[in-house]
Design a protein around this motif. Sequence first.
Motif, PDB file in Angstrom:
ATOM      1  N   CYS A 202      -2.886   8.014  -2.288  1.00 57.95           N
ATOM      2  CA  CYS A 202      -1.959   7.029  -2.860  1.00 57.95           C
ATOM      3  C   CYS A 202      -2.180   6.892  -4.364  1.00 57.95           C
ATOM      4  O   CYS A 202      -3.254   7.191  -4.882  1.00 57.95           O
ATOM      5  N   GLY A 203      -1.177   6.397  -5.031  1.00 63.35           N
ATOM      6  CA  GLY A 203      -1.337   6.064  -6.438  1.00 63.35           C
ATOM      7  C   GLY A 203      -2.185   4.808  -6.578  1.00 63.35           C
ATOM      8  O   GLY A 203      -2.361   4.046  -5.627  1.00 63.35           O
ATOM      9  N   THR A 204      -2.711   4.587  -7.772  1.00 60.90           N
ATOM     10  CA  THR A 204      -3.461   3.352  -8.002  1.00 60.90           C
ATOM     11  C   THR A 204      -2.486   2.172  -8.043  1.00 60.90           C
ATOM     12  O   THR A 204      -1.319   2.321  -8.390  1.00 60.90           O
ATOM     13  N   GLY A 205      -2.976   1.022  -7.681  1.00 58.71           N
ATOM     14  CA  GLY A 205      -2.107  -0.151  -7.642  1.00 58.71           C
ATOM     15  C   GLY A 205      -1.456  -0.289  -6.276  1.00 58.71           C
ATOM     16  O   GLY A 205      -1.591   0.562  -5.401  1.00 58.71           O
ATOM     17  N   LEU A 206      -0.726  -1.384  -6.117  1.00 59.93           N
ATOM     18  CA  LEU A 206      -0.136  -1.696  -4.813  1.00 59.93           C
ATOM     19  C   LEU A 206       1.375  -1.890  -4.860  1.00 59.93           C
ATOM     20  O   LEU A 206       1.994  -2.087  -3.817  1.00 59.93           O
ATOM     21  N   LEU A 207       1.969  -1.839  -6.045  1.00 60.73           N
ATOM     22  CA  LEU A 207       3.371  -2.217  -6.165  1.00 60.73           C
ATOM     23  C   LEU A 207       4.301  -1.064  -6.528  1.00 60.73           C
ATOM     24  O   LEU A 207       5.493  -1.296  -6.725  1.00 60.73           O
ATOM     25  N   HIS A 208       3.781   0.163  -6.632  1.00 62.37           N
ATOM     26  CA  HIS A 208       4.691   1.260  -6.972  1.00 62.37           C
ATOM     27  C   HIS A 208       5.552   1.634  -5.768  1.00 62.37           C
ATOM     28  O   HIS A 208       5.246   1.296  -4.623  1.00 62.37           O
ATOM     29  N   GLY A 209       6.639   2.368  -6.037  1.00 65.46           N
ATOM     30  CA  GLY A 209       7.687   2.595  -5.043  1.00 65.46           C
ATOM     31  C   GLY A 209       7.239   3.172  -3.715  1.00 65.46           C
ATOM     32  O   GLY A 209       7.692   2.724  -2.655  1.00 65.46           O
ATOM     33  N   ALA A 210       6.363   4.166  -3.731  1.00 60.92           N
ATOM     34  CA  ALA A 210       5.999   4.840  -2.491  1.00 60.92           C
ATOM     35  C   ALA A 210       5.019   4.049  -1.639  1.00 60.92           C
ATOM     36  O   ALA A 210       4.838   4.348  -0.458  1.00 60.92           O
ATOM     37  N   MET A 211       4.380   3.024  -2.221  1.00 63.00           N
ATOM     38  CA  MET A 211       3.320   2.335  -1.491  1.00 63.00           C
ATOM     39  C   MET A 211       3.840   1.575  -0.278  1.00 63.00           C
ATOM     40  O   MET A 211       3.187   1.534   0.767  1.00 63.00           O
ATOM     41  N   ASP A 212       4.998   0.970  -0.377  1.00 64.26           N
ATOM     42  CA  ASP A 212       5.548   0.241   0.765  1.00 64.26           C
ATOM     43  C   ASP A 212       5.685   1.146   1.979  1.00 64.26           C
ATOM     44  O   ASP A 212       5.288   0.783   3.090  1.00 64.26           O
ATOM     45  N   ALA A 213       6.262   2.330   1.777  1.00 67.40           N
ATOM     46  CA  ALA A 213       6.442   3.264   2.886  1.00 67.40           C
ATOM     47  C   ALA A 213       5.105   3.810   3.371  1.00 67.40           C
ATOM     48  O   ALA A 213       4.907   4.026   4.572  1.00 67.40           O
ATOM     49  N   THR A 214       4.178   4.027   2.452  1.00 66.65           N
ATOM     50  CA  THR A 214       2.860   4.537   2.826  1.00 66.65           C
ATOM     51  C   THR A 214       2.155   3.568   3.762  1.00 66.65           C
ATOM     52  O   THR A 214       1.613   3.958   4.805  1.00 66.65           O
ATOM     53  N   LEU A 215       2.150   2.291   3.407  1.00 62.82           N
ATOM     54  CA  LEU A 215       1.506   1.285   4.242  1.00 62.82           C
ATOM     55  C   LEU A 215       2.263   1.066   5.544  1.00 62.82           C
ATOM     56  O   LEU A 215       1.662   0.832   6.602  1.00 62.82           O
ATOM     57  N   GLU A 216       3.577   1.144   5.479  1.00 60.71           N
ATOM     58  CA  GLU A 216       4.397   0.965   6.675  1.00 60.71           C
ATOM     59  C   GLU A 216       4.084   2.027   7.724  1.00 60.71           C
ATOM     60  O   GLU A 216       4.031   1.741   8.933  1.00 60.71           O
ATOM     61  N   LEU A 217       3.837   3.260   7.285  1.00 59.00           N
ATOM     62  CA  LEU A 217       3.637   4.372   8.212  1.00 59.00           C
ATOM     63  C   LEU A 217       2.173   4.648   8.531  1.00 59.00           C
ATOM     64  O   LEU A 217       1.872   5.366   9.481  1.00 59.00           O
ATOM     65  N   ALA A 218       1.262   4.099   7.738  1.00 58.97           N
ATOM     66  CA  ALA A 218      -0.161   4.432   7.899  1.00 58.97           C
ATOM     67  C   ALA A 218      -0.711   3.931   9.233  1.00 58.97           C
ATOM     68  O   ALA A 218      -0.406   2.829   9.685  1.00 58.97           O
ATOM     69  N   ASP A 219      -1.553   4.757   9.850  1.00 65.29           N
ATOM     70  CA  ASP A 219      -2.282   4.358  11.050  1.00 65.29           C
ATOM     71  C   ASP A 219      -3.630   3.735  10.686  1.00 65.29           C
ATOM     72  O   ASP A 219      -4.156   2.914  11.428  1.00 65.29           O
ATOM     73  N   GLN A 220      -4.183   4.153   9.565  1.00 64.21           N
ATOM     74  CA  GLN A 220      -5.413   3.537   9.066  1.00 64.21           C
ATOM     75  C   GLN A 220      -5.513   3.804   7.563  1.00 64.21           C
ATOM     76  O   GLN A 220      -4.870   4.721   7.044  1.00 64.21           O
ATOM     77  N   ILE A 221      -6.316   2.982   6.893  1.00 68.58           N
ATOM     78  CA  ILE A 221      -6.518   3.169   5.458  1.00 68.58           C
ATOM     79  C   ILE A 221      -7.994   3.407   5.169  1.00 68.58           C
ATOM     80  O   ILE A 221      -8.876   2.926   5.887  1.00 68.58           O
ATOM     81  N   VAL A 222      -8.234   4.169   4.119  1.00 61.93           N
ATOM     82  CA  VAL A 222      -9.570   4.359   3.569  1.00 61.93           C
ATOM     83  C   VAL A 222      -9.528   3.778   2.161  1.00 61.93           C
ATOM     84  O   VAL A 222      -8.783   4.266   1.305  1.00 61.93           O
ATOM     85  N   LEU A 223     -10.283   2.725   1.934  1.00 64.59           N
ATOM     86  CA  LEU A 223     -10.302   2.050   0.645  1.00 64.59           C
ATOM     87  C   LEU A 223     -11.536   2.496  -0.126  1.00 64.59           C
ATOM     88  O   LEU A 223     -12.668   2.288   0.326  1.00 64.59           O
ATOM     89  N   VAL A 224     -11.328   3.102  -1.295  1.00 62.12           N
ATOM     90  CA  VAL A 224     -12.430   3.661  -2.075  1.00 62.12           C
ATOM     91  C   VAL A 224     -12.771   2.717  -3.216  1.00 62.12           C
ATOM     92  O   VAL A 224     -11.887   2.248  -3.934  1.00 62.12           O
TER      93      VAL A 224
END
Length: 330
Positions: A202-224
Motif C-alpha cells: 500500500c501507499g503511505t497514509g490512509l486517505l489516498h484513492g486506492a486505500m479504500d478498496a484495499t481495506l475493503e478487500l483485504a483479508d488481513q493486514i500487516v502493519l510495519v
Amino acid sequence: MTETPPRTQRSPHGPAEQFHDVIPLTAEHLLTNRRPEPTGGWRRLVWRLSGGRITPAESSAELERRTLMAQAQTPVASGHHRIAVMSLKGGVGKTTTTVALGNTLASLRGDRVIAIDANPDRGTLGLKVKSETAATIRTMLAEAPHILRYADARAFTSQSSARLEVLASDTDPAVSEAFNADDYRTVAGIIERYYSICITDCGTGLLHGAMDATLELADQIVLVTLVAVDGASSAAATLDWLTAHGHADLVKNAIVVLNAVEPKTDVDLSLLERHFASRCRAVVRIPYDPHLKEGAEVDLARLRPTTRGAYLRLAAAAGQAFGQRPDRSR
C-alpha cells in the motif's frame, strides 16, 4: 464325537468403534527411516558419516521451524487470500517487508503468490526483484479485457528466484496518481483468478484513492513500524484510525512488524511488543540486516539466518489465517 470348532468372537462394538484404535499400515508408521534428512549441524554430520543409516532426533529449534513452515503452507480455504502491507510513515521498510514475506511464502508453497504495488506515488516494489518486463499495473489495466488465462497475466509480472511474482507500478509519479479505488478493484479481480495469495504494497497514509478498496478487500493486514518512538506512535494511530472507520476486524486479526533498520536501539522492544500484542493477533520482530539496508533486490539467500527465521515467523503468522473463510459482507 467331533469337536465343534469355537466360534469367532465378534466385537461388541460397531465397525467404527472396532477399528478406532488400529494403527494405520502406512509408511510413516511402519518404516523407521522416515525422519527427514538433517539440514545442518552435528545431526547432518552424524547422518553423513553413517551413510544415512542414523538420523538423530530433531532439536526443539528444528521442530519449531517445521511447525512454522507447516503454518506458512496452510492451504487457502477460500481459494484466494489478500494481505495488505501498510504503514502511515514512509521509510519504515514496508516494501521490503512485502517482498520478503512474499518470497518466503512463495519459496515454501506450491501455489502462486504475487505482490502488487498500489502506491499512488512512485512505488519501489519493482526495484526489489530482477525486472523481466517493462509492463506495469497501469499496463495490465489497459489490457484487462484481453487477460483470459494465467499466461496472459504472467506477461505483466517479474518473478524472483523464490517464485514470487511482482506487478510493479509506474515510475512516473504523475501517472501513478491516477491509480484509484476502481482501478485497484479491477486489478484485484484479475489477480484473484490466477493466484492464491496477493500481497498488496500500500501507499503511505490512509486517505489516498486506492486505500479504500484495499481495506475493503483485504483479508488481513500487516502493519510495519520502525523500532522508534515516533514510528510506534504512528502505528498505534493507524490502528486507532482503522478501528474508528469500520475495520476493527482487520485490527484484531492484524500482524504488526517491528522493523529494525539500525543495528542498535535504546527502545524497549519488549514493551512495544506487549502493547501491540494486546491489540492485534501477532507481533513479529525483524532484526537489522545489512542486505536489506542496501535497498536493492531482496534475496533470501543473502539474509542472515536470524532474519530468515524472523520472516518465516511472519509467513507462519500470515498462514494461520489462510484456512479461514473471510466474511466479505463488511
